[in-house]
Design an enzyme around this catalytic site. Sequence first.
Site, PDB file in Angstrom:
ATOM      1  N   ASP A 318       1.368  -1.989  -3.100  1.00 53.73           N
ATOM      2  CA  ASP A 318       1.742  -2.673  -1.860  1.00 53.73           C
ATOM      3  C   ASP A 318       0.707  -3.717  -1.458  1.00 53.73           C
ATOM      4  O   ASP A 318      -0.476  -3.611  -1.782  1.00 53.73           O
ATOM      5  CB  ASP A 318       1.896  -1.663  -0.714  1.00 53.73           C
ATOM      6  CG  ASP A 318       0.606  -0.882  -0.473  1.00 53.73           C
ATOM      7  OD1 ASP A 318      -0.051  -0.510  -1.466  1.00 53.73           O
ATOM      8  OD2 ASP A 318       0.257  -0.664   0.697  1.00 53.73           O
ATOM      9  N   GLU A 319       1.180  -4.710  -0.748  1.00 53.75           N
ATOM     10  CA  GLU A 319       0.333  -5.665  -0.018  1.00 53.75           C
ATOM     11  C   GLU A 319      -0.806  -6.272  -0.847  1.00 53.75           C
ATOM     12  O   GLU A 319      -1.912  -6.430  -0.342  1.00 53.75           O
ATOM     13  CB  GLU A 319      -0.249  -4.989   1.237  1.00 53.75           C
ATOM     14  CG  GLU A 319       0.809  -4.623   2.248  1.00 53.75           C
ATOM     15  CD  GLU A 319       0.231  -3.911   3.457  1.00 53.75           C
ATOM     16  OE1 GLU A 319       0.571  -4.326   4.575  1.00 53.75           O
ATOM     17  OE2 GLU A 319      -0.522  -2.937   3.292  1.00 53.75           O
TER      18      GLU A 319
HETATM   19  C1  ACM Z   1       2.345   0.106   3.305  1.00 52.07           C
HETATM   20  O1  ACM Z   1       2.610   0.419   4.464  1.00 52.07           O
HETATM   21  N1  ACM Z   1       1.428  -0.829   3.058  1.00 52.07           N
HETATM   22  C2  ACM Z   1       3.003   0.729   2.169  1.00 52.07           C
END
Ligand code: ACM
Length: 529
Positions: A318-319
Amino acid sequence: MNTTDTLIPRPSHVALQDTPAFTLAPTARISAPAPAVPVAEQLALLLRGGTGFELPLVEDTRPGDISLEFAEAFDGGPEAYTLSVTEKGARLTAATPAGLFNGVQTLRQLFPAAVENTEASHGEWVIPAVEIADAPRFAYRGLMLDVARSFFTVEEVKEQIDLMTQFKLNALHLHLTDDQAWRIEIHDPGTEGNPSGLPYANLTAVGGQGAVEVSTAMPVRGREGFYTQQDFLDIQAYAATKNVLVIPEIDLPGHVNAALAAVPQLNADGLAKPMSTTSAVGWSTLDGSLPATYEFVREVLGQLAAMTVGPYIHIGGDEAKVTDHDDYVAMVQEFAKIAANTGKTVVGWNEYAAGELPEGSVIQYWFGDLAPVVKQAEAAGSPVIMSPAANTYLDQKYSPESPIGLEWVEGGPFTWSEYYNWDPAQGGLRDQHILGVEGPLWTETVRNNAQAQWLLYPRAVSLAEVAWSGQELRNAGDFRRRLGALGERLANQGVAFQAAPDVEWSATSAWPFPDTGTSSAPEYGTIEA
Ligand code: ACM
């Protein structure tokens, strides 16, 4: 109140009988065949606390007993069960210990709420005659604990497991690493397995000392610490006794500053990054051009897989906002391959579906466009864990006045009803694509179990029913009534739940923090860690 009418999550079939009730007597026993004894022990422990009865475990059954039995052919899968209560006793039947465990949670809720009060030891232990047949909608019913931003001890994690399992939640995802800290021991593999001489011991020696610092949390700084591999095994062994699978996450290739601070070779300039306490996200990345990156990921995921009992390891994804997109895709593809080569099934946040994933890899949807996830689910058979932020993120404030919690998810408020009023089968996803539902608790503002409980309950209860009960069985008004009845059980367990103002609670929270009005540090501070 009739307890058959207040069960959470709501069972598939409940038929109240017009026959005499069952009264648990001091002479009652619990009968179970050998493979069911660990589950029977759990039931005995639960009931002994409140009733003060001896409740010995036996193999034969006589009138007045509670019996646990196995049946071979069973509708509804391995976690299904039936429960039959008559004047003569209570009889639980399932195909597996997991099914019996679920039935035990239902039986527990059929007793008066006073059974949860281990100090009272009085009461009439009467439950109505009833026939219940029950099975889960989804196999995976989880919570996530972010132990990276602020650490939770092994004992605290076990306490969370104890609470979640009464609602038939069966998966605990541990977010073990992030920018602020690294929480899992990785052994030095010795010279042969460590050609670049990476200092793995630094991951916990340096990374384990980190934590988040945010001025809105009380106290400001998160807690430090890490799990040894033995600790992690210990958590999993305990979880297994409660039908809970543990899914460990090493977040890659973003959210890695603690690793970059612990292992200088992961940086192009060979210099360790400073540790960081900021709650900002999306600013760190592994470097896909460095051989050390792959050597590191191979060793870490190899050891993680070796210490993980269950079938899943989570590689984050993620991110990764400062990772070049092509580099990102190349890295997650390679990391997913490395993870799959350990023999485990790979899980990642939905961004990682941009890469080509090993067959059967699980996508955890949290944010953004659901369409590519649906496409992957249909085309590649990738099972999906549904964690849409606006319906499942347990770190969000209930309202702007909440003393703890985050506020970045748009929409809201984020109360029990927003977490109840949604269907995981959405945007073209059908039940057969969905492995299950998970509620993540990120801990930028959470410092102990009482605070975690306050954010979790009652919203985690909403998620438990979303994950267990068929959509056609669910009704928000009815759920609200059942939540109200649950208050007394939670209070008897000492749980700090949020006393949602639109629920008629049967008891006050162990931590009656007002959700409206001004927050107050002293009140906050009265909760023991
Ligand atoms: C997330 O909330 N960065 C998975």
